[in-house]
Design a protein around this motif. Structure first.
Motif, short mmCIF file in Angstrom:
data_model
loop_
_atom_site.label_atom_id
_atom_site.label_comp_id
_atom_site.label_asym_id
_atom_site.label_seq_id
_atom_site.Cartn_x
_atom_site.Cartn_y
_atom_site.Cartn_z
N GLU A 133 16.58 0.82 54.79
CA GLU A 133 17.34 1.89 55.43
C GLU A 133 18.14 1.26 56.56
O GLU A 133 17.56 0.58 57.41
N LEU A 134 19.44 1.43 56.55
CA LEU A 134 20.29 0.85 57.59
C LEU A 134 20.78 1.98 58.49
O LEU A 134 21.33 2.96 58.00
N VAL A 135 20.58 1.82 59.80
CA VAL A 135 20.99 2.85 60.75
C VAL A 135 21.89 2.24 61.80
O VAL A 135 21.59 1.19 62.36
N LEU A 160 28.32 -1.24 59.37
CA LEU A 160 27.51 -1.10 58.15
C LEU A 160 28.01 -2.00 57.03
O LEU A 160 27.22 -2.50 56.23
N LYS A 219 23.12 6.79 58.70
CA LYS A 219 21.94 6.17 58.07
C LYS A 219 22.24 6.02 56.59
O LYS A 219 22.57 6.99 55.91
N LYS A 274 24.20 3.46 65.27
CA LYS A 274 24.47 4.55 66.22
C LYS A 274 25.57 4.07 67.18
O LYS A 274 25.46 3.01 67.76
N ALA A 284 23.79 8.76 52.06
CA ALA A 284 24.09 8.50 53.47
C ALA A 284 23.89 9.78 54.26
O ALA A 284 24.18 10.87 53.77
N GLU A 285 23.38 9.62 55.47
CA GLU A 285 23.23 10.76 56.37
C GLU A 285 24.04 10.46 57.63
O GLU A 285 23.91 9.38 58.20
N ASN A 288 20.78 4.81 52.95
CA ASN A 288 19.54 4.56 52.21
C ASN A 288 19.84 3.71 50.98
O ASN A 288 20.63 4.11 50.13
N GLU A 311 25.88 8.80 64.38
CA GLU A 311 24.80 8.00 63.81
C GLU A 311 24.90 8.10 62.30
O GLU A 311 25.00 9.19 61.74
#
Length: 102
Positions: free
Chosen positions: A64-66, A85, A57, A68, A37-38, A59, A55
């Motif tokens: 890829e789920l983003v 998420l 993200k 914001k 995760a980022e 993986n 935000e």
């Protein structure tokens, strides 16, 4: 799961980073194949009170789920983004399960 965090235009506190780590790691309950995760925290230069952008993200293999979010506090942004998420990970896992069944 590895959680990478990056704060833009400010230095994130240790409490914010710990809070984020725990919240994001809780997502592993909803999808077992999360790679990493980022998380990006951005402080927007505006007079608006809701100037904190979060935000996240996630993986997962093949996707890829983003998400914001913009709120008054980063904690509020993290909590709301993680909830969003969770729903998306459940849907993703259901689609994966359905494609394996058919």
């Amino acid at each position: 799961m590895k959680v990478y965090t990056q704060s833009i235009n400010f230095n994130a506190s240790a409490t914010l980073l710990d809070f984020t780590q725990k919240k994001v790691e809780s997502l592993t309950k909803f999808h077992d194949k999360i790679v990493d995760a980022e998380v990006f925290f951005k402080l927007e230069n505006s007079s608006d009170k809701e100037n904190k952008i979060t935000e996240i993200k996630i993986n997962i293999p093949g996707n890829e789920l983003v998400v914001k979010k913009q709120f008054k506090t980063f904690e509020e942004g993290v909590s709301t983004a993680v909830e969003s998420l969770k729903r998306r990970l459940k849907k993703s896992k259901e689609k994966l399960r359905d494609s394996l069944v058919s």
